[in-house]
Design a protein around this motif. Structure first.
Motif, PDB file in Angstrom:
ATOM      1  N   GLN A   1      74.233  86.842   3.417  1.00 52.86           N
ATOM      2  CA  GLN A   1      73.870  85.340   3.435  1.00 52.86           C
ATOM      3  C   GLN A   1      73.162  84.969   3.652  1.00 52.86           C
ATOM      4  OE1 GLN A   1      76.674  83.184   1.891  1.00 52.86           O
ATOM      5  NE2 GLN A   1      77.349  85.547   2.273  1.00 52.86           N
ATOM      6  N   ASP A   2      72.038  85.153   4.744  1.00 47.93           N
ATOM      7  CA  ASP A   2      69.924  84.806   4.423  1.00 47.93           C
ATOM      8  C   ASP A   2      69.340  85.405   3.306  1.00 47.93           C
ATOM      9  OD1 ASP A   2      68.645  82.973   6.059  1.00 47.93           O
ATOM     10  OD2 ASP A   2      67.174  84.322   6.038  1.00 47.93           O
ATOM     11  N   TYR A   3      69.758  86.565   2.960  1.00 46.35           N
ATOM     12  CA  TYR A   3      69.159  87.667   1.191  1.00 46.35           C
ATOM     13  C   TYR A   3      69.585  86.524   0.970  1.00 46.35           C
ATOM     14  CZ  TYR A   3      68.069  90.721  -1.434  1.00 46.35           C
ATOM     15  OH  TYR A   3      67.602  91.367  -2.547  1.00 46.35           O
ATOM     16  N   ARG A   4      70.735  85.803   0.610  1.00 54.15           N
ATOM     17  CA  ARG A   4      71.056  85.362  -0.613  1.00 54.15           C
ATOM     18  C   ARG A   4      70.166  83.656  -1.151  1.00 54.15           C
ATOM     19  NH1 ARG A   4      74.927  85.536  -4.756  1.00 54.15           N
ATOM     20  NH2 ARG A   4      73.420  84.225  -5.613  1.00 54.15           N
ATOM     21  N   PHE A   5      70.101  83.386   0.337  1.00 50.37           N
ATOM     22  CA  PHE A   5      69.247  82.006   0.936  1.00 50.37           C
ATOM     23  C   PHE A   5      67.872  82.240   0.176  1.00 50.37           C
ATOM     24  CE2 PHE A   5      66.371  79.083   2.941  1.00 50.37           C
ATOM     25  CZ  PHE A   5      66.790  77.795   2.945  1.00 50.37           C
ATOM     26  N   VAL A   6      67.122  83.218   0.371  1.00 47.33           N
ATOM     27  CA  VAL A   6      66.003  83.232   0.439  1.00 47.33           C
ATOM     28  C   VAL A   6      65.490  83.800  -0.906  1.00 47.33           C
ATOM     29  CG1 VAL A   6      63.688  84.894   0.669  1.00 47.33           C
ATOM     30  CG2 VAL A   6      65.106  84.332   2.408  1.00 47.33           C
TER      31      VAL A   6
ATOM     32  N   ALA B   1      54.856  85.387   1.229  1.00 47.11           N
ATOM     33  CA  ALA B   1      55.921  85.813   2.702  1.00 47.11           C
ATOM     34  C   ALA B   1      57.527  85.987   2.091  1.00 47.11           C
ATOM     35  CB  ALA B   1      55.858  84.429   3.328  1.00 47.11           C
ATOM     36  N   PHE B   2      58.049  85.121   1.180  1.00 43.05           N
ATOM     37  CA  PHE B   2      59.259  85.381   0.536  1.00 43.05           C
ATOM     38  C   PHE B   2      59.870  86.213  -0.096  1.00 43.05           C
ATOM     39  CE2 PHE B   2      59.988  79.925  -0.052  1.00 43.05           C
ATOM     40  CZ  PHE B   2      59.761  79.742   1.218  1.00 43.05           C
ATOM     41  N   ARG B   3      58.608  86.897  -1.094  1.00 40.95           N
ATOM     42  CA  ARG B   3      58.748  88.538  -1.624  1.00 40.95           C
ATOM     43  C   ARG B   3      59.027  89.384  -0.213  1.00 40.95           C
ATOM     44  NH1 ARG B   3      60.625  92.284  -2.474  1.00 40.95           N
ATOM     45  NH2 ARG B   3      59.583  93.829  -3.921  1.00 40.95           N
TER      46      ARG B   3
ATOM     47  N   PHE C   1      71.363  72.560  -3.362  1.00 37.96           N
ATOM     48  CA  PHE C   1      70.886  71.095  -2.663  1.00 37.96           C
ATOM     49  C   PHE C   1      69.217  71.408  -2.816  1.00 37.96           C
ATOM     50  CE2 PHE C   1      68.029  69.052   1.320  1.00 37.96           C
ATOM     51  CZ  PHE C   1      68.281  68.199   0.327  1.00 37.96           C
ATOM     52  N   LEU C   2      68.575  72.665  -2.462  1.00 35.64           N
ATOM     53  CA  LEU C   2      66.778  72.718  -2.501  1.00 35.64           C
ATOM     54  C   LEU C   2      66.977  72.735  -4.144  1.00 35.64           C
ATOM     55  CD1 LEU C   2      66.725  76.333  -0.296  1.00 35.64           C
ATOM     56  CD2 LEU C   2      66.459  73.895   0.315  1.00 35.64           C
ATOM     57  N   LEU C   3      67.441  73.745  -5.145  1.00 34.64           N
ATOM     58  CA  LEU C   3      67.449  73.358  -6.888  1.00 34.64           C
ATOM     59  C   LEU C   3      67.743  71.856  -6.977  1.00 34.64           C
ATOM     60  CD1 LEU C   3      69.062  76.901  -7.238  1.00 34.64           C
ATOM     61  CD2 LEU C   3      66.955  76.165  -7.426  1.00 34.64           C
TER      62      LEU C   3
ATOM     63  N   VAL D   1      62.298  69.147   1.742  1.00 34.98           N
ATOM     64  CA  VAL D   1      63.073  69.594   2.612  1.00 34.98           C
ATOM     65  C   VAL D   1      62.492  70.818   2.512  1.00 34.98           C
ATOM     66  CG1 VAL D   1      64.322  71.126   1.062  1.00 34.98           C
ATOM     67  CG2 VAL D   1      64.496  68.893   0.219  1.00 34.98           C
ATOM     68  N   LEU D   2      61.102  71.533   2.023  1.00 38.11           N
ATOM     69  CA  LEU D   2      60.555  73.477   2.617  1.00 38.11           C
ATOM     70  C   LEU D   2      59.890  73.083   3.356  1.00 38.11           C
ATOM     71  CD1 LEU D   2      59.704  75.646   1.396  1.00 38.11           C
ATOM     72  CD2 LEU D   2      58.118  74.459   0.448  1.00 38.11           C
ATOM     73  N   TRP D   3      59.537  71.581   4.415  1.00 34.65           N
ATOM     74  CA  TRP D   3      58.629  71.714   5.424  1.00 34.65           C
ATOM     75  C   TRP D   3      59.829  71.945   6.575  1.00 34.65           C
ATOM     76  CZ3 TRP D   3      58.234  67.448   9.309  1.00 34.65           C
ATOM     77  CH2 TRP D   3      57.535  67.598  10.026  1.00 34.65           C
TER      78      TRP D   3
ATOM     79  N   ASN E   1      58.018  87.933  11.345  1.00 28.84           N
ATOM     80  CA  ASN E   1      57.883  87.233  10.024  1.00 28.84           C
ATOM     81  C   ASN E   1      57.427  85.333  10.217  1.00 28.84           C
ATOM     82  OD1 ASN E   1      57.474  86.954   7.491  1.00 28.84           O
ATOM     83  ND2 ASN E   1      59.776  85.650   7.410  1.00 28.84           N
ATOM     84  N   TRP E   2      58.410  84.582  11.522  1.00 30.00           N
ATOM     85  CA  TRP E   2      58.797  83.233  11.598  1.00 30.00           C
ATOM     86  C   TRP E   2      58.082  83.059  13.130  1.00 30.00           C
ATOM     87  CZ3 TRP E   2      64.030  85.752   9.870  1.00 30.00           C
ATOM     88  CH2 TRP E   2      64.110  84.971   7.996  1.00 30.00           C
ATOM     89  N   THR E   3      57.027  83.340  13.701  1.00 28.65           N
ATOM     90  CA  THR E   3      56.458  83.222  14.902  1.00 28.65           C
ATOM     91  C   THR E   3      55.700  83.247  14.585  1.00 28.65           C
ATOM     92  OG1 THR E   3      57.020  84.800  15.934  1.00 28.65           O
ATOM     93  CG2 THR E   3      58.898  83.370  16.457  1.00 28.65           C
TER      94      THR E   3
ATOM     95  N   LEU F   1      74.411  73.738   9.598  1.00 30.66           N
ATOM     96  CA  LEU F   1      75.477  74.585   9.000  1.00 30.66           C
ATOM     97  C   LEU F   1      75.007  75.843   8.536  1.00 30.66           C
ATOM     98  CD1 LEU F   1      76.990  71.633   6.305  1.00 30.66           C
ATOM     99  CD2 LEU F   1      78.078  73.366   8.747  1.00 30.66           C
ATOM    100  N   PHE F   2      74.070  76.112   9.031  1.00 29.30           N
ATOM    101  CA  PHE F   2      74.401  77.815   8.372  1.00 29.30           C
ATOM    102  C   PHE F   2      74.071  78.588   9.862  1.00 29.30           C
ATOM    103  CE2 PHE F   2      72.057  81.358   6.323  1.00 29.30           C
ATOM    104  CZ  PHE F   2      72.523  81.085   5.019  1.00 29.30           C
ATOM    105  N   TRP F   3      73.568  78.549  10.707  1.00 32.72           N
ATOM    106  CA  TRP F   3      73.511  78.944  12.001  1.00 32.72           C
ATOM    107  C   TRP F   3      75.582  78.869  11.779  1.00 32.72           C
ATOM    108  CZ3 TRP F   3      70.058  82.274  12.631  1.00 32.72           C
ATOM    109  CH2 TRP F   3      68.693  81.738  12.017  1.00 32.72           C
TER     110      TRP F   3
END
Ligand SMILES: Cc1ncc(C[n+]2csc(CCO)c2C)c(N)n1
Length: 214
Positions: free
Chosen positions: A45-50, A79-81, A112-114, A128-130, A159-161, A201-203
């Motif tokens: 699901q996170d792959y879809r999100f990215v 970074a998203f790539r 919602f993002l789009l 939203v991004l921040w 990656n995220w820390t 909600l995602f978690w």
């Protein structure tokens, strides 16, 4: 606008933030007890999100009025790539299919993002991004504090820390704070709260396996 804006947003969302960081998914991940099935659901699901995050960012770059903001956002695109590659390599190693449909919550969040990038103000979209990036920095930093760079999750934790990611998130917050005017505040607060709720909600969705009932 002073960076009290950022502090106020985080203060208002503190109960959501605390629930997010203490969520059983992250707690079990950090204690090494998370089931592989749950983790794989997050990967899919996170792959879809990215993937949709990249489309969101593309819209935001197109709308950014100056070179400084466009270049900073381009760094995020790179970074998203790289994040996509991490997911793809993991999926290959574990024979996990990434060709899944988004769940209602994943689809709700990416829609919602789009929608915000397409029809919201620039500062709402930056909010939203921040919020989404800060949420990931804080969530994965809490994991790292408990687990270190455990091999199973090391590439995501790193990656995220990383200090580079931390300073990019701070730069983004500064961009938001300096562009926000007083009348922007109510829509910014609403955008921040909605994003923080989606992060929680995602978690929750990947932990409970919440998906289309039919
Ligand atoms: C649930 C979730 N929230 C944040 C990120 C980090 N991230 C990766 S791409 C992107 C752009 C869309 O805003 C963001 C914020 C993630 N991977 N998954």
């Amino acid at each position: 606008m002073p960076s009290t804006l950022l502090d106020e947003l985080l203060a208002e969302a503190r109960p959501i933030w605390q629930a997010m960081i203490a969520h059983p998914f992250l707690h079990e991940l950090a204690t090494g007890t998370l089931s592989r099935e749950r983790f794989h659901f997050w990967v899919q699901q996170d792959y879809r999100f990215v993937q949709d995050g990249i489309r969101f960012l593309g819209l935001l770059i197109a709308r950014a009025p100056d070179e400084e903001l466009r270049r900073g956002l381009l760094d995020a695109a790179v970074a998203f790539r790289n994040e996509l590659t991490i997911f793809e390599e993991y999926a290959r190693q574990h024979a996990l299919s990434l060709a899944v449909e988004p769940t209602p919550i994943c689809l709700g969040y990416t829609s919602f993002l789009l929608a915000t990038a397409a029809t919201g103000s620039l500062v709402e979209a930056l909010t939203v991004l921040w919020c989404a990036e800060k949420a990931y920095y804080d969530a994965w930093s809490a994991v790292r504090a408990q687990l270190g760079l455990a091999p199973a999750y090391a590439r995501w934790i790193e990656n995220w820390t990383s200090p580079q990611f931390a300073s990019w998130v701070d730069w983004l917050g500064e961009q938001l704070a300096k562009r926000a005017t007083t009348p922007d505040r109510p829509p910014i607060r609403a955008a921040f709260l909605a994003t923080a709720r989606y992060e929680y909600l995602f978690w929750d969705m990947v932990y409970t396996g919440s998906n289309w009932p039919i």
